[in-house]
Scaffold this motif. Structure first.
Motif, PDB file in Angstrom:
ATOM      1  N   GLY A  95       2.138   1.710  -3.405  1.00 51.21           N
ATOM      2  CA  GLY A  95       1.021   2.161  -4.234  1.00 51.21           C
ATOM      3  C   GLY A  95       0.745   3.647  -4.055  1.00 51.21           C
ATOM      4  N   ARG A  96       0.812   4.134  -2.806  1.00 50.59           N
ATOM      5  CA  ARG A  96       0.606   5.571  -2.563  1.00 50.59           C
ATOM      6  C   ARG A  96       1.704   6.394  -3.223  1.00 50.59           C
ATOM      7  N   HIS A 128       0.838  -1.211   0.000  1.00 50.45           N
ATOM      8  CA  HIS A 128       0.000   0.000   0.000  1.00 50.45           C
ATOM      9  C   HIS A 128       0.867   1.253   0.000  1.00 50.45           C
ATOM     10  N   VAL A 141       3.325   5.661  -5.912  1.00 50.67           N
ATOM     11  CA  VAL A 141       3.012   5.707  -7.346  1.00 50.67           C
ATOM     12  C   VAL A 141       1.892   6.705  -7.602  1.00 50.67           C
ATOM     13  N   ARG A 142       0.838   6.651  -6.775  1.00 51.54           N
ATOM     14  CA  ARG A 142      -0.307   7.549  -6.962  1.00 51.54           C
ATOM     15  C   ARG A 142       0.097   9.021  -6.865  1.00 51.54           C
ATOM     16  N   TYR A 143       0.979   9.337  -5.900  1.00 48.26           N
ATOM     17  CA  TYR A 143       1.312  10.745  -5.654  1.00 48.26           C
ATOM     18  C   TYR A 143       2.668  11.152  -6.232  1.00 48.26           C
TER      19      TYR A 143
END
Length: 295
Positions: A264-265, A261, A267-269
């Motif tokens: 993943g964060r 997670h 990558v998202r931000y």
């Protein structure tokens, strides 16, 4: 050639690991004077007879262990209690009972209540394998340069423990000794969790819409192929491993999920530094494995 370590060795289960032990014993000649094999499937016993990799193939599990000074359980850990109930009345005093299962807490839980007096239990786990199973899958070099972990019980007979260590040395393994709890946590991380992830990724791919799934299969790159190799492993064995190392596996899965997670964060931000750090750490682990000749 050294004197044979055992007079009569019985392999209960003759899949990848059992048949590899049999082949090492046949090749070296100093592991046992006589190697006996037994398993519950008649067709497997017939195939072992055809292969000629053991001295005696025995249909009756009780007869198979009679007079043996070493018995190795090479069956899925979920059937250990059932197998132990069948063999316990037939084990000779002084016999060494060991195994190859990749969980150790459950092995001790299932075997010790039925252990006859004078029989020495020395759990072990060769850290070696492939995605193939069955008696044809074995080969004598399987254990070369791989670790075999011994998890003696408190008060274990030192002579019996040393014989199990020597067994794996003669099979080509490097020897380590751990307590069962530490063993189960380590293998949850290095073996059980990667298999869980591989089974999950392949399941996700299988659930994709048919046209997308076809493209996945058509264009699968090496990363996905590596996961499919792991995911091709034996169903019975891995079901039993997951269920019998539940607590340690779930602990490692929770830690992995948190880390996944976090990535993943990133990558998202667009957190490039965090992403680079994770990639570098992966490369570092790979280099260390290669340096240790474990890759």
């Amino acid at each position: 050639m050294a004197e044979p370590l055992f007079n009569r060795l019985c392999l209960i289960g003759i899949g990848l690991i059992g048949s590899s032990i049999a082949r090492v014993a046949r090749k070296r000649g100093d592991i046992a004077r006589t190697v006996v094999a037994t398993t519950r499937r008649a067709e497997t016993l017939a195939r072992v007879r055809e292969l000629g990799i053991v001295d005696v193939v025995e249909d009756d599990i009780g007869k198979a262990v009679e007079g043996c000074d070493c018995v190795i359980l090479c069956v899925p850990v979920g059937v250990y209690a059932t197998v132990m109930a069948q063999i316990a009345p037939h084990l000779a005093k002084g016999c060494i009972l060991t195994d190859v299962g990749s969980t150790k807490g459950s092995v001790i839980r299932d075997l010790t209540p039925l252990l006859p007096e004078g029989v020495h239990l020395v759990p072990a786990h060769p850290m070696a394998g492939t995605e193939y199973s069955g008696p044809d899958a074995g080969f004598p070099e399987l254990f070369d340069g791989r670790y075999a972990i011994i998890t003696p019980l408190p008060g274990s007979d030192p002579g019996a423990v040393e014989k199990v260590r020597e067994l794996w040395r003669r099979c080509g393994s490097m020897i380590e000794t751990l307590d069962p709890t530490t063993h189960d946590k380590i293998v949850a991380m290095v073996s059980h969790l990667p298999h869980l992830i591989a089974f999950t990724i392949c399941g996700t791919a299988d659930d994709l819409a048919e046209e997308t799934k076809e493209a996945v299969m058509k264009f699968a790159a090496s990363g996905f192929r590596d996961f499919t190799r792991i995911a091709a492993s034996d169903v019975d064995m891995w079901r039993d491993v997951f269920l019998n190392n539940r607590e340690a596996l779930l602990e490692m899965l929770a830690r992995f999920s948190e880390d996944a997670h976090a990535l993943g964060r990133a990558v998202r931000y667009g957190q490039a530094e965090f992403i680079e750090d994770r990639i570098r750490r992966g490369r570092k682990i790979r280099r260390e494995l290669i340096e240790r000749k474990q890759a």
